[in-house]
Design an enzyme around this catalytic site. Structure first.
Site, PDB file in Angstrom:
ATOM      1  N   SER A   1       0.857  -1.202   0.000  1.00  0.00           N
ATOM      2  CA  SER A   1       0.000   0.000   0.000  1.00  0.00           C
ATOM      3  C   SER A   1       0.878   1.232   0.000  1.00  0.00           C
ATOM      4  O   SER A   1       2.066   1.155   0.311  1.00  0.00           O
ATOM      5  CB  SER A   1      -0.842   0.020   1.269  1.00  0.00           C
ATOM      6  OG  SER A   1      -0.014   0.390   2.379  1.00  0.00           O
ATOM      7  N   ASP A   2       0.295   2.369  -0.327  1.00  0.00           N
ATOM      8  CA  ASP A   2       1.016   3.593  -0.067  1.00  0.00           C
ATOM      9  C   ASP A   2       0.899   3.887   1.434  1.00  0.00           C
ATOM     10  O   ASP A   2       0.161   3.213   2.165  1.00  0.00           O
ATOM     11  CB  ASP A   2       0.453   4.743  -0.940  1.00  0.00           C
ATOM     12  CG  ASP A   2       1.479   5.847  -1.129  1.00  0.00           C
ATOM     13  OD1 ASP A   2       1.384   6.583  -2.130  1.00  0.00           O
ATOM     14  OD2 ASP A   2       2.403   5.951  -0.290  1.00  0.00           O
ATOM     15  N   TYR A   3       1.592   4.905   1.858  1.00  0.00           N
ATOM     16  CA  TYR A   3       1.792   5.187   3.285  1.00  0.00           C
ATOM     17  C   TYR A   3       0.446   5.360   4.029  1.00  0.00           C
ATOM     18  O   TYR A   3      -0.270   6.315   3.749  1.00  0.00           O
ATOM     19  CB  TYR A   3       2.596   6.481   3.405  1.00  0.00           C
ATOM     20  CG  TYR A   3       3.295   6.689   4.719  1.00  0.00           C
ATOM     21  CD1 TYR A   3       2.594   6.996   5.869  1.00  0.00           C
ATOM     22  CD2 TYR A   3       4.678   6.589   4.810  1.00  0.00           C
ATOM     23  CE1 TYR A   3       3.245   7.211   7.073  1.00  0.00           C
ATOM     24  CE2 TYR A   3       5.345   6.809   6.004  1.00  0.00           C
ATOM     25  CZ  TYR A   3       4.618   7.121   7.135  1.00  0.00           C
ATOM     26  OH  TYR A   3       5.253   7.326   8.327  1.00  0.00           O
ATOM     27  N   SER A   4       0.079   4.386   4.850  1.00  0.00           N
ATOM     28  CA  SER A   4      -1.155   4.375   5.656  1.00  0.00           C
ATOM     29  C   SER A   4      -2.419   4.373   4.795  1.00  0.00           C
ATOM     30  O   SER A   4      -3.515   4.679   5.266  1.00  0.00           O
ATOM     31  CB  SER A   4      -1.202   5.560   6.634  1.00  0.00           C
ATOM     32  OG  SER A   4      -1.473   6.766   5.954  1.00  0.00           O
ATOM     33  N   ALA A   5      -2.279   3.960   3.548  1.00  0.00           N
ATOM     34  CA  ALA A   5      -3.445   3.991   2.648  1.00  0.00           C
ATOM     35  C   ALA A   5      -4.507   2.976   3.064  1.00  0.00           C
ATOM     36  O   ALA A   5      -5.694   3.175   2.800  1.00  0.00           O
ATOM     37  CB  ALA A   5      -3.007   3.740   1.211  1.00  0.00           C
TER      38      ALA A   5
END
Ligand code: GLC
Length: 718
Positions: A260-264
């Site tokens: 995932s992207d950061y905390s997505a």
């Protein structure tokens, strides 16, 4: 196979934590105290399993990697080494131009070579995965992240994506890293050019324009893919089962790691797609997303989802096995420290060999936007002033500067002094801030400009005005920079503007006033030397823009491969008001600079346009050719472009589409024949039924130096 053996020994808790990504800093203290203070404290991870985390992000140097890896393995029961991942976007320690610049080189080999260089520097620091290439198609220069993209064309984006993946990964040897294509999908379609904003488009548009570059990276063998923050058709990418599981893994056959992207994952709550972190974990796993970057949904809830029978252990095993297989391919089970080498890193990083590569890349990426003849300047010039807010700053190496250092970046003033020595003089003239109104330094600069033979005026943006989270509603250059320009031109017409920008700018006024404009983008660690080499003719500009420059922001979105509409405004009427056409009452439709545009110090003549056949049977290959001659005074490169227009389709077709390009070098007076093969595959598109087909009918063929070229022939696909 080691990966399978390791998986078979892991407990469910260990498997779940293997899918969590943490920051490297969490593991820097041998006594584990970082765990309490680092980002993990915000994620409330179970300290019992903190040393079962599978991957780490954001590394700072070889020794850091050694310390973190040693601490981790000393505390870990299972002793499965984590792998380190980093945003190596346009260089690791030696920075090359931002990717929108590298794309302007239209040079696949260059894109490959700069990635290969970055991979070597990164691997010596212990990095195993680069969070690159970013291949998001872009059409809105207000978006800060256009700087890391390759622009508005699916074909060029695809070519650059494939070349970059192969540059990073090579044969996955000691000095290679795994690449991670991002951001899947269509992150560049954010409405209003505002980061993280809504993306909403038809499946046809998604497949026709936005998906090809991710698929090109997958077809090039990319090892990892990152899901984007945004929604696609109302569903956040990280939990989008259709996009990730059905298209990426089902249609394209991608069996690599999805991160995932950061905390997505947990942001799916903010989107209003998931009620809580538990549902985020469920949706992400259902979509077959493997690693959760910096949020705790998997860590907190996967186990209970298994206990409730909503997620199976088999699903988790598949995800963990993909991560373990990547680790096995990277060799970390045999050597957890992989290629890290403190001394070799110091010797190689930002060394002369890599600086030379970065300098060459910056020279090839620059785009000459205007030249009334004052460039190149003579190296014998008696005196030259280097003026402007970007004249003597290292903040021109670009916004994703990773391990790059401002103090290692060659400024334009330094670069000019390297050529003309003490015949170069400096004045700042004004500040770089986009809202600066301070005119107090202008007089001193004008005084200097009045005394020298020529002025190099360094204008544009600060590198921090583009990049993630750096979007703008004003893409003009500040009024104070125009004031400086006007005052300098009053005393010295021999003034060339060196433009530093992370995006297309709406610089119609600059184009009207400046005798010459050399767009350097954000050129990287060797930016000053490259700029000086181009200004003084040691190198000849050859870059061509891959994202349209508007005249004014009000024209945005504006891109070359657009549909014709039912009421097209004819090009010959561009500056005339034709009310009931697709047009404005106060502005032409044409951009300031079109896709594929860029000037040289020489002139190229195109002649003898040919097309081998005027009909194409299924399976035929046609040949389009042209002669190109250097009729100017400098040996130089030209990017010859092939466009095709599918005149009628079951769904409307763009007025033209880039289908090929060749970058050739011609001596003065030299002429070459340039050939392009045209195949049925090149004519396919996603039609009204969402089928990828080439429909029979007429196709127009264009060859030229930019996207304004006219069709010279056509053929009938039977
Ligand atoms: C950022 C970016 C992504 C980057 C990741 C890790 O938010 O969106 O491109 O790779 O987080 O830094």
């Amino acid at each position: 196979m080691k990966a399978q053996q390791i998986l078979s020994k892991m407990t469910l808790d260990e498997k779940i934590y293997h899918l969590v990504q943490m920051t490297t800093m969490t593991y820097l203290k041998a006594d584990g105290t970082d765990i309490v203070t680092g980002p993990s404290s915000t994620m409330q991870l179970d300290k019992e399993y903190i040393y079962d985390v599978g991957t780490l992000l954001n590394l700072v140097g070889a020794q850091t990697m050694i310390d973190a890896q040693t601490n981790f393995l000393n505390h870990s029961k299972r002793k499965i080494p984590p792998i380190f991942m980093q945003d190596v976007i346009h260089g690791h320690r030696t920075l090359y131009p931002i990717n929108l610049g590298v794309a302007a080189s239209f040079d696949r080999q260059l894109a490959h070579d700069v990635a290969k260089m970055a991979a070597k520097e990164a691997s010596l620091d212990g990095v195993s995965v680069a969070f690159a290439p970013m291949v998001d198609l872009v059409r809105d220069p207000r978006w800060g992240r256009v700087m890391e993209s390759s622009g508005e064309d699916p074909y060029l984006n695809s070519e650059m994506a494939a070349a970059t993946v192969k540059g990073f990964q090579g044969d996955m040897g000691k000095y290679n890293v795994a690449a991670c294509v991002k951001h899947f999908a269509a992150y560049g379609g954010a409405e209003a050019g505002r980061d993280y904003n809504t993306v909403d488009m038809s499946e046809r548009t998604l497949r026709e324009y936005y998906l090809p570059s991710y698929k090109a990276a997958v077809d090039a063998g990319v090892k990892m893919l990152m899901t984007a923050f945004n929604i696609v058709d109302g569903v956040p990418c990280s939990g989008n089962k259709w996009l990730v599981n059905d298209v990426l893994r089902g249609e394209w056959g991608f069996d690599g790691v999805v991160i995932s992207d950061y905390s997505a994952f947990e942001e799916m709550r903010n989107h209003g797609y998931c009620a809580d972190r538990k549902e985020c974990a469920y949706r992400a796993m259902e979509a077959s997303a493997d690693i959760e970057m910096m949020s705790p949904c998997y860590a907190h809830h996967l186990k209970e989802l298994v206990e409730e029978g909503k997620i199976t252990v088999e699903q988790i095993d598949k995800a963990v096995l993909r991560v373990l297989k990547l680790k096995e391919e990277l060799g970390v089970f045999d050597n957890p420290y992989r290629s890290v080498d403190v001394e070799e890193a110091k010797r190689v990083q930002v060394g002369p060999e890599h600086r030379a590569i970065a300098r060459y890349a910056a020279e090839q990426s620059a785009v000459l936007l205007k030249n009334d003849g004052i460039l190149p300047l003579s190296k014998d010039i008696k005196s030259v002033a280097v003026i402007g807010p970007n004249a003597d700053t290292g903040a021109i190496h670009g916004s994703w500067f990773c391990g790059g250092k401002i103090e290692e970046t060659i400024t334009v003033l330094e670069g000019v002094k390297n050529i003309v020595g003490d015949r170069a003089f400096y004045a700042k003239g004004c500040n770089i801030e986009y809202d600066s109104t301070d005119e107090s330094m202008i007089d001193e600069a004008v005084e200097l400009a009045s005394k020298v033979d020529a002025v190099i005026l360094c204008l544009g943006e600060h590198q921090d005005y583009s990049g993630e989270g750096n979007c703008r509603t004003n893409i003009e250059i500040p009024a104070v920079q125009y004031k400086l320009l006007d005052k300098i031109l009053e005393v010295n017409k021999n003034t060339a503007v060196a433009l530093f920008t992370g995006r297309p700018l709406a610089i119609w006024e600059l184009d009207k006033k400046a005798p010459a404009i050399l767009n350097m983008w954000m050129p990287g660690t060797e930016g000053g030397n490259a700029c000086a080499n181009l200004i003084f003719g040691n190198a000849v500009p050859s870059g061509k823009i891959t994202m349209t420059f508007p005249r004014v922001l009000g024209q945005v979105p504006i891109y070359y491969n657009a549909y014709r509409t039912g009421r097209p405004k004819l090009e010959e009427d561009d500056f005339n008001r034709v009310r009931f056409t697709s047009s404005y009452l106060d502005m032409p439709n044409s951009p300031l600079y079109p896709f594929g545009y860029g000037l040289s110090y020489t002139e190229f003549e195109y002649s003898d346009f040919k097309l081998s056949q005027d009909t194409m049977n299924r399976g035929d290959t046609l040949v389009a050719s042209v002669k190109v001659k250097n009729v100017g005074k400098y040996k130089a490169k030209e990017i010859v472009q092939l466009y095709i227009h599918d005149v009628v389709g079951s769904a409307v077709r763009p007025m033209k589409e880039l289908k090929g390009f060749h970058k050739i070098e011609l001596d003065v007076g030299e002429e070459k024949t340039v050939e392009f093969k045209i195949t049925e595959e090149m004519l396919k598109y996603w039609n009204k039924e969402i089928k990828f087909v080439a429909e029979s009918g007429k196709f127009e063929v264009f060859i030229g130096k930019d996207s304004t070229c006219k069709p010279y022939a056509s053929f009938e696909l039977i």
